[in-house]
Design a protein around this motif. Structure first.
Motif, mmCIF file in Angstrom:
data_model
loop_
_atom_site.group_PDB
_atom_site.id
_atom_site.type_symbol
_atom_site.label_atom_id
_atom_site.label_comp_id
_atom_site.label_asym_id
_atom_site.label_seq_id
_atom_site.Cartn_x
_atom_site.Cartn_y
_atom_site.Cartn_z
ATOM 1 N N SER A 185 -66.163 26.462 17.318
ATOM 2 C CA SER A 185 -65.283 25.879 18.334
ATOM 3 C C SER A 185 -65.917 26.035 19.704
ATOM 4 O O SER A 185 -66.657 26.974 19.982
ATOM 5 C CB SER A 185 -63.925 26.566 18.297
ATOM 6 N N LYS A 186 -65.627 25.089 20.565
ATOM 7 C CA LYS A 186 -66.189 25.109 21.915
ATOM 8 C C LYS A 186 -65.339 26.001 22.812
ATOM 9 O O LYS A 186 -64.136 26.157 22.595
ATOM 10 C CB LYS A 186 -66.217 23.691 22.477
ATOM 11 N N VAL A 226 -67.000 17.601 29.846
ATOM 12 C CA VAL A 226 -66.834 17.011 28.515
ATOM 13 C C VAL A 226 -68.092 16.264 28.105
ATOM 14 O O VAL A 226 -68.537 16.339 26.957
ATOM 15 C CB VAL A 226 -65.605 16.087 28.492
ATOM 16 N N ALA A 227 -68.696 15.536 29.054
ATOM 17 C CA ALA A 227 -69.903 14.760 28.745
ATOM 18 C C ALA A 227 -71.057 15.651 28.313
ATOM 19 O O ALA A 227 -71.955 15.203 27.589
ATOM 20 C CB ALA A 227 -70.307 13.922 29.953
ATOM 21 N N SER A 228 -71.045 16.919 28.733
ATOM 22 C CA SER A 228 -72.108 17.834 28.321
ATOM 23 C C SER A 228 -72.056 18.136 26.827
ATOM 24 O O SER A 228 -73.034 18.594 26.241
ATOM 25 C CB SER A 228 -72.006 19.146 29.111
ATOM 26 N N ASP A 232 -64.531 22.154 25.629
ATOM 27 C CA ASP A 232 -63.242 21.484 25.657
ATOM 28 C C ASP A 232 -62.641 21.761 27.029
ATOM 29 O O ASP A 232 -62.738 22.887 27.537
ATOM 30 C CB ASP A 232 -62.305 22.016 24.565
ATOM 31 N N VAL A 233 -62.046 20.760 27.626
ATOM 32 C CA VAL A 233 -61.558 20.900 29.003
ATOM 33 C C VAL A 233 -60.123 20.394 29.095
ATOM 34 O O VAL A 233 -59.841 19.253 28.746
ATOM 35 C CB VAL A 233 -62.444 20.122 30.002
ATOM 36 N N ALA A 234 -59.228 21.247 29.550
ATOM 37 C CA ALA A 234 -57.829 20.869 29.747
ATOM 38 C C ALA A 234 -57.465 21.048 31.214
ATOM 39 O O ALA A 234 -58.016 21.916 31.903
ATOM 40 C CB ALA A 234 -56.917 21.724 28.875
ATOM 41 N N LEU A 235 -56.562 20.215 31.702
ATOM 42 C CA LEU A 235 -56.056 20.324 33.067
ATOM 43 C C LEU A 235 -54.608 20.787 33.026
ATOM 44 O O LEU A 235 -53.846 20.376 32.150
ATOM 45 C CB LEU A 235 -56.136 18.971 33.791
#
Length: 413
Positions: A185-186, A226-228, A232-235
């Motif tokens: 998992s990231k 995310v493009a990397s 995982d990125v949440a706001l």
């Protein structure tokens, strides 16, 4: 040490194109599993991307698969029931790679959302958020354009992995979509655009509002991270909505975020004050300005008509836990990594790694920093904050700083 491989998204590799006939035994088995209900499905689209959000009564497994003739993406979740108000429709927004979607009970233990594509597309990231406050558990799936060759390869891979002419359900720990997500998992990065809704934050005489500036910056930073393919990125918010400070902290803690970054662009009565800085939490502010900034942010809930929570025993425990050397060290290391990458790119305050008593940095188990992008009360800073080139350059530097921080963690494992 707090390692970032704490999150694991259990997934199903592939799913059936056509739902098998229901049987009494299968229905009984599904009931025994006590699988959750799918409460809602929403799809939004822009010319560059699409996002699907699935509200769930509880966390569950998911998978996705690329399908041809016509081109589609199917996203399945392990669920026993659905109560989606609008099970079919078109995405909100204009343009994009998704033309319409359909939600249906594909099997006693599975709810499927089929996205019809206007052009080849692929899943960029997919992750599950735990419930917190009055928000249910959520599956978030981001979809971006792909080449025809990429889509064909994904569809062929999915078909081949099923081992038959028709993909079948395969219970496995391999993440959904095969190569779309790595086996491990990231790390989850939670970005917190400050203010929102009835709380505008700092505001200039010309009507520029801090809440709008930091949201635009956070969305750009999310795109870069995310493009990397690494995170995982949440706001905490993706629109002009209001969240109490404790809700922002709770979201990061509930979802076991690996880092939490709150983003601001304040103002000060001395217009010559300018430059970016990065804060970690400390009860003793670095200087008078730092104390003023922290006090202003901590009053946000009161200003917006909300009161701060009572000093309950668990809050006392949090304050005590904050004294732990390891968490302070990790937050400081994150701040240094970010500042090191910002230095060649943007104007920084003197001694840019600073400390202040920001309530939003109180999480005892998540390394947390607050990034001040600059001051709306300074003409030069405001000009930069409104400039897309500056925003992109600064977001890229911040993304490099985040990557450097995780490089250091990986090196110690």
């Amino acid at each position: 040490m707090l390692f970032y491989f704490r999150r694991f998204v259990a997934a199903l590799l592939l799913v059936a194109v056509a739902a098998p006939a229901y049987s009494q035994d299968a229905a009984q088995a599904a009931a025994q599993l006590a699988l959750p209900n799918v409460m809602d499905v929403r799809v939004t689209a822009t010319p560059d991307r699409a996002r699907m959000v699935v509200d769930l009564a509880a966390r569950t497994e998911f998978s996705f698969v690329s399908l041809t003739n016509p081109d589609r993406l199917a996203v399945d979740v392990r669920a026993a029931t659905l109560s989606v108000p609008e099970p079919a429709g078109k995405p909100a927004g204009e343009g994009g790679v998704v033309s319409d979607y359909l939600v249906e009970q594909a099997a006693p233990d599975r709810v499927r959302t089929t996205l019809t594509l206007t052009a080849p597309a692929q899943v960029q990231q997919a992750y599950v958020l735990d419930p917190f406050e009055d928000q249910p558990a959520r599956l978030v799936v981001d979809i971006i354009p792909a080449t025809a060759e990429e889509f064909a390869a994904n569809a062929a891979r999915d078909l081949a992995a099923s081992g038959s002419a028709v993909p079948a359900i395969a219970a496995t720990s391999t993440p959904a979509g095969g190569s779309e997500l790595p086996l491990a998992s990231k790390p989850l990065v939670v970005l917190d655009p400050g203010h929102g809704g009835i709380d505008s934050g700092a505001e200039t005489a010309s009507g520029v509002k801090e809440k709008d500036v930091v949201l635009a910056f956070a969305l750009r930073l999310q795109e870069l991270l995310v493009a990397s393919g690494r995170f995982d990125v949440a706001l905490t918010r993706e629109d002009d909505s209001f969240l109490r400070l404790e809700e922002r902290v709770a979201l990061a803690r509930t979802n076991k975020a690996d880092i939490f970054i709150s983003i601001h662009a304040d103002s000060f009565q001395q217009p010559q004050i300018r430059g970016a800085s990065v804060y970690t939490r400390d009860e003793n502010a670095t200087d008078v300005l730092d104390k003023v900034l922290a006090d202003n942010e901590n009053k946000t809930d009161v200003i917006a008509g909300f009161s701060m929570p009572q000093m309950a025993p668990e809050v006392v425990d949090i304050l005590l836990d904050l004294m732990r050397r390891e968490m302070r060290y990790q937050s400081y290391t994150l701040a240094r990594s970010i500042v090191h990458q910002l230095e060649p790119s943007v104007e920084l305050r003197r001694f840019p790694v600073r400390q202040a008593d920001f309530f939003v940095l109180q999480a005892p188990d998540v390394p947390s920093v607050l990034v001040e992008l600059g001051f709306l009360s300074n003409a030069d800073d405001m000009a930069n904050l409104m400039q897309g080139e500056w925003r992109d350059r600064t977001a890229e530097a911040l993304a490099r700083g985040i990557s450097t921080y995780f490089d250091g963690i990986e090196a110690t494992q």
